[in-house]
Enzyme design. Structure first.
Site, PDB file in Angstrom:
ATOM      1  N   SER A 157       0.742  -1.214  -0.039  1.00 50.07           N
ATOM      2  CA  SER A 157      -0.105   0.099   0.090  1.00 50.07           C
ATOM      3  C   SER A 157       0.943   1.402   0.243  1.00 50.07           C
ATOM      4  CB  SER A 157      -0.950  -0.043   1.311  1.00 50.07           C
ATOM      5  OG  SER A 157      -0.144   0.331   2.305  1.00 50.07           O
ATOM      6  N   SER A 158       0.240   2.603  -0.114  1.00 53.51           N
ATOM      7  CA  SER A 158       0.939   3.731  -0.176  1.00 53.51           C
ATOM      8  C   SER A 158       1.607   3.869   1.060  1.00 53.51           C
ATOM      9  CB  SER A 158      -0.099   4.734  -0.383  1.00 53.51           C
ATOM     10  OG  SER A 158      -1.128   4.569   0.551  1.00 53.51           O
TER      11      SER A 158
END
Lengths: 138, 396
Positions: free
Chosen positions: A65-66
């Site tokens: 994920s970011s």
């Protein structure tokens, strides 16, 4: 006895380094690396059980994920257990910005023959400023 | 900006953005009108925001931010948060306040507080938010990391590449859905399924979706696409704004890849990830944060009843306020459940009393990110999961 061959590439984050190649033919997520040891703990991953410390990580791509990719890279780097350099075959914005922020010498757009020639553990000299990767034979 | 005439924080942020732009072939920087930062209150997050604050950084475009931990609520209702956790959350919140972020603490900014329009150029991190703004609204954001989104908020600019350009928003994968996809939960499974069938980074266009999904359906779909894979944009042909028909979705070209998703594929995902019936120790909802409709659905099922296990409903402060006005908060509180604001299922260490336990959720993403904490989640549709929480057991 030593010989070398060179390959052109483009810089992500500048700098020079050298170390043994740690090749991952699958995507890498730094969140699933133990920060205190640099050892990959992701179940079933090609690098499971191997340490990133002092290596030049040759990664097929990044995943995660970011948030987790940057947090993982930050933690292993802070413990001094991260790779000294990165060769990234398929750049994505999350991996690239993490390398820039952590200022890890790193390159992309490498000549395809590099990946055919390279053997796991082989010493790589990475010069991101000049855009050159050199492979040293024993 | 690189020369430092706008201050050291802008210079530093621009240096990182210029590096990203160079790697992805951006020819110029373009202005943004919105940003969302996936605040996480983890080590790297705090280090980076404090670094920018230390350089005198102030957001030109105030970004909304992701949830972390509602310390006061958890201290009162679950467990005393360890000092290390209190320290990092407090410091992170203080740094984001100082840098000029909007302290929304919600992972669904696209439903409240930070809703972009068609064509707007924005910088959104949070992997479930990026597909929503691109696909459902037709706004334009690359898949920013939390740090690159914060840099964009500081400079007010982003490098122009990827999904900011028309040609990269066209579909290349045609996905034929031959399964009956209707409920919000169906979209959890479809979202999980697609990247397993086609792991590539290309934009997919889905056909065979009969009804327009609810906002929650779209929300679930994007969250799962980016848990089992990485998809920053998709089209539903005839439904999403940049795909009125197949020709528009593919820019008049033929699909480069074709994928079919059958009922068996969906059932296969269900079998693999949803878990067998059995006893549960607690229930957790809100990954992404639940909407007022979902909170209302829970209240209707729980009305006049009592939960057999701890129930945690994670949502935004605005939605909790609405739930209070509408009586849902009272209903859920009387049943023994909690509606907690500003909190994520994935912020260690706030949920540590539940490590090693079994639970129910409606979210595969919630289940996946808690595997490292040895929490065994069974995944069921929201209404079934609430019924399970009332009896302490997933019965089917």
């Amino acid at each position: 006895m030593s010989g070398s061959c060179s390959f052109a590439c483009s810089p992500i984050s500048g700098g020079r380094c050298s170390g043994p190649a740690l090749i991952s033919d699958e995507a890498v997520c730094f969140y699933l690396v133990e920060p205190e040891t640099g050892v990959v703990v992701e179940k079933g991953h090609a690098l499971e059980g191997r340490s990133m410390e002092g290596t030049i990580l040759v990664a097929h791509a990044g995943k995660g994920s970011s948030v987790v990719q940057m947090d993982g890279l930050f933690k292993i780097t802070k413990h001094g257990k991260g790779p000294v350099g990165v060769v990234l075959r398929n750049p994505d914005p999350v991996f690239v910005s993490a390398l820039l922020i952590m200022e890890i010498p790193s390159v992309y757009a490498v000549e395809e023959s590099f990946f055919e020639t390279l053997k796991d553990g082989q010493t790589i000299e990475l010069d991101a400023d000049a855009g050159v990767l050199r492979l040293l034979s024993r | 900006m690189l020369a430092g005439e706008y201050g050291r924080a802008v210079e530093y942020a621009m240096r990182i953005q210029a590096g990203v732009g160079r790697v992805f072939g951006a020819k110029r920087m373009v202005p943004i009108t919105r940003a969302h930062v996936a605040l996480s209150a983890q080590d790297a997050d705090l280090w980076f925001v404090e670094k920018l604050v230390g350089l005198g950084g102030k957001c030109k475009i105030p970004p909304t931010v992701n949830p972390s931990i509602n310390l006061a609520y958890l201290n009162k209702h679950l467990v005393e948060i360890p000092k290390a956790g209190v320290d990092i959350v407090s410091a992170t919140n203080a740094a984001y306040r100082k840098i000029g972020a909007v302290l929304s603490f919600s992972c669904t900014p696209y439903l409240q507080q930070n809703v972009p329009s068609f064509g707007e150029v924005i910088a959104f991190s949070e992997s479930s938010a990026t597909p929503y703004v691109n696909s459902v609204f037709g706004a334009r954001s690359n898949r920013e990391s939390s740090q690159s989104a914060l840099c964009a908020a500081i400079t007010g600019l982003v490098p122009e590449y990827g999904l900011l350009l028309d040609e990269n928003r066209l579909a290349e994968v045609l996905v034929e859905v031959k399964a009956d996809i209707r409920t919000d939960f169906d979209y959890q499974l479809l979202g999980w399924c697609y990247p397993l069938k086609h792991p590539g980074p290309e934009v997919p266009a889905f056909v065979g979706i009969e009804e327009r999904p609810t906002p929650e359906g779209f929300m679930n779909f994007g969250a799962e696409l980016n848990t089992s894979g990485s998809v920053a944009m998709y089209h539903f042909v005839g439904i999403t704004p940049e795909a009125p028909d197949l020709a528009a979705a593919f820019g008049g070209k033929a699909p480069r890849h074709r994928v079919t998703i059958t009922k068996d594929d969906i059932e296969d995902v269900r079998r693999r990830i949803c878990g067998a019936p059995g006893k549960i120790d607690f229930a957790m909802f809100g990954c992404p944060h639940l909407t007022i409709r979902q909170v209302g659905d829970i209240a209707r099922i729980a009305e006049g009843k009592r939960f057999a296990v701890d129930v945690w409903i994670l949502t935004s402060s605005l939605t909790r306020e609405l739930a209070d006005r509408m009586g849902y908060l009272d209903t859920i509180t009387r049943a023994g459940g909690h509606i907690i604001t500003d909190t994520c299922i994935d912020v260690p260490p706030c949920w540590y009393p539940y490590y090693g336990k079994s639970a129910v959720t409606d979210s595969p993403k919630c289940a996946y990110y808690n595997e490292i904490r040895k929490i065994a989640f069974k995944i069921r549709p929201l209404e079934k999961a609430i019924e399970a929480a009332l009896v302490g057991e997933v019965r089917e």
